[in-house]
Design an enzyme around this catalytic site. Structure first.
Site, PDB file in Angstrom:
ATOM      1  N   HIS A 139     -50.711  11.203  85.200  1.00 17.83           N
ATOM      2  CA  HIS A 139     -50.739  10.984  83.816  1.00 17.83           C
ATOM      3  C   HIS A 139     -51.468  12.133  83.277  1.00 17.83           C
ATOM      4  CE1 HIS A 139     -48.427   7.344  83.779  1.00 17.83           C
ATOM      5  NE2 HIS A 139     -49.383   6.628  84.376  1.00 17.83           N
ATOM      6  N   ASP A 264     -46.664   0.664  92.060  1.00 14.20           N
ATOM      7  CA  ASP A 264     -46.502  -0.369  91.255  1.00 14.20           C
ATOM      8  C   ASP A 264     -45.216  -0.895  90.601  1.00 14.20           C
ATOM      9  OD1 ASP A 264     -46.286   2.397  90.273  1.00 14.20           O
ATOM     10  OD2 ASP A 264     -48.410   2.155  88.988  1.00 14.20           O
TER      11      ASP A 264
HETATM   12 ZN    ZN Z   1     -48.403   3.723  87.872  1.00 19.42          ZN
END
Ligand code: ZN
Length: 366
Positions: A139, A264
């Site tokens: 990110h 995730d």
């Molecule tokens: Zn993630």
């Protein structure tokens, strides 16, 4: 099979402070712990030790990335900002990117570990490698830390491969449940990298990772987002791989495949809503490995990203790394029986429609 592993005790010392999941504590939020804690990573390493897998892997010693390497993707401002926080006990280095004392140094060790792994794979010292690093990276944006990520580990390693290691074409397959926005930003106008992200539709970052984000300029067509609907299971992931990811890689023919590997997307993750299982992750790894053997001498580098269920993630990671290494240590995932039988693990019509739309992007890879 020569499979490398990057790990260092210091990766577990990056401190993300007191939060409840990702929300900072403070009235009315009682202090708990941050989602991105050392637990999952420690337990992956521990499971590999007790299964014997750890002994089968070739250890790659991480080093700190240099400033020059960080600047392959990031701005000088970002580097200096992160450095200035190194002695702070707690800080938010950007957008939801908490740090503690020494986090800058540990982040350099994380990025440097990924670069070392990449060098080993490119130079043929290893067939493939898994960099079990922390903090994660996908990110992080050129000018800011974001979403638990301080430096873009995979993006920087990719830039390094193109600039310093003589590669001309690389591909990313990001299977973390969140959009790989940083990696996308790093190569959005660059035809030398095919960036693919398969993630949960509009989870994080908000309104990012839409299918319409298909690259720009010379990079037009070389960014593919597959925003699967929440609730997607193994059937949807396998269909997306068979019908979009694998054909895209075949068409593009990269010299190396980098996988920002988050778990995730696994069933039961506290900040994801997908239903992947260890068998599902194993299947995706087999598909990638088979293709990599056909097109790029098997060269795959995986770099660890998210995954926040400390109970299940070690089994997902074990299945993936074991598959990379071509080993079978006989470890049975005790969660498989229940999560593998959740309703709608099979491809659902609305997921099929989304994948049909994504298939149309294949023609843009020229
Ligand atoms: Zn993630």
């Amino acid at each position: 099979m020569k499979t490398g592993l990057v790990f260092h005790e210091l990766y577990l010392w990056h401190h993300t402070g007191n939060h409840a999941d990702y929300v900072p504590y403070g009235f009315p939020v009682e202090p708990l712990h941050h989602s991105e804690s050392p637990d999952t990573k420690r337990r992956i390493k521990n499971l590999m030790e007790v299964s014997g897998l750890y002994d089968k892997l070739i250890k790659i010693k991480p080093r700190k990335a240099t400033k020059e390497e960080i600047l392959l993707f990031h701005t000088d401002n970002h580097y200096e900002h992160m450095k200035s926080l190194n002695d702070s006990i707690t800080a938010d280095a950007g957008i939801s990117a908490p740090t503690g004392t020494g986090s800058f140094d540990i982040a350099l060790l994380s990025t440097g570990g990924v670069i070392e792994a990449l060098d080993h794979v490119i130079e043929g010292k290893l067939d493939n490698a898994y960099a079990l690093v922390r903090p994660p990276g996908h990110h992080a944006m050129p000018n800011k830390a974001m979403g638990f990520c301080l430096f873009g580990n995979a993006a920087i390693a990719g830039k390094h491969a193109l600039k310093n290691k003589g590669l001309n074409k690389i591909a990313f397959v990001d299977w973390d449940v969140h959009h790989g926005n940083g990696t996308q930003a790093a190569f959005y106008d660059d035809p030398r990298a095919l960036t693919i992200s398969i993630h949960q539709d509009r989870n994080f970052p908000t309104n990012s990772g839409l299918m319409s984000e298909n690259g720009e300029g010379k990079g037009s067509g070389f960014n593919i987002n597959i925003p699967l609907p929440p609730g997607s299971g193994v059937g949807a992931y396998e269909a997306a791989f068979d019908r979009v990811v694998i054909p895209a890689l075949k068409e593009y023919e990269p010299e190396l495949i980098i996988v920002p590997s988050g778990f995730d997307g696994g069933a039961g993750d506290p900040i994801g809503r997908q239903m992947m299982t260890s068998k599902g992750f194993q299947s995706l790894t087999q598909k990638l490995k088979k293709l990599a053997e056909e097109i790029c001498e098997g060269k795959i580098l995986m770099t660890h990203e998210g995954g926040y269920s400390a109970a299940t993630v070690p089994f997902f990671a074990h299945a993936v790394i074991e598959t990379l290494a071509g080993e079978d240590l006989g470890i049975k995932d005790p969660f498989q029986a229940i999560i593998g039988n959740l309703g709608q693990q099979e491809l659902q019509p609305h997921q099929d429609n989304l994948i049909k739309e994504a298939e149309l992007l294949l023609k843009n890879i020229k």
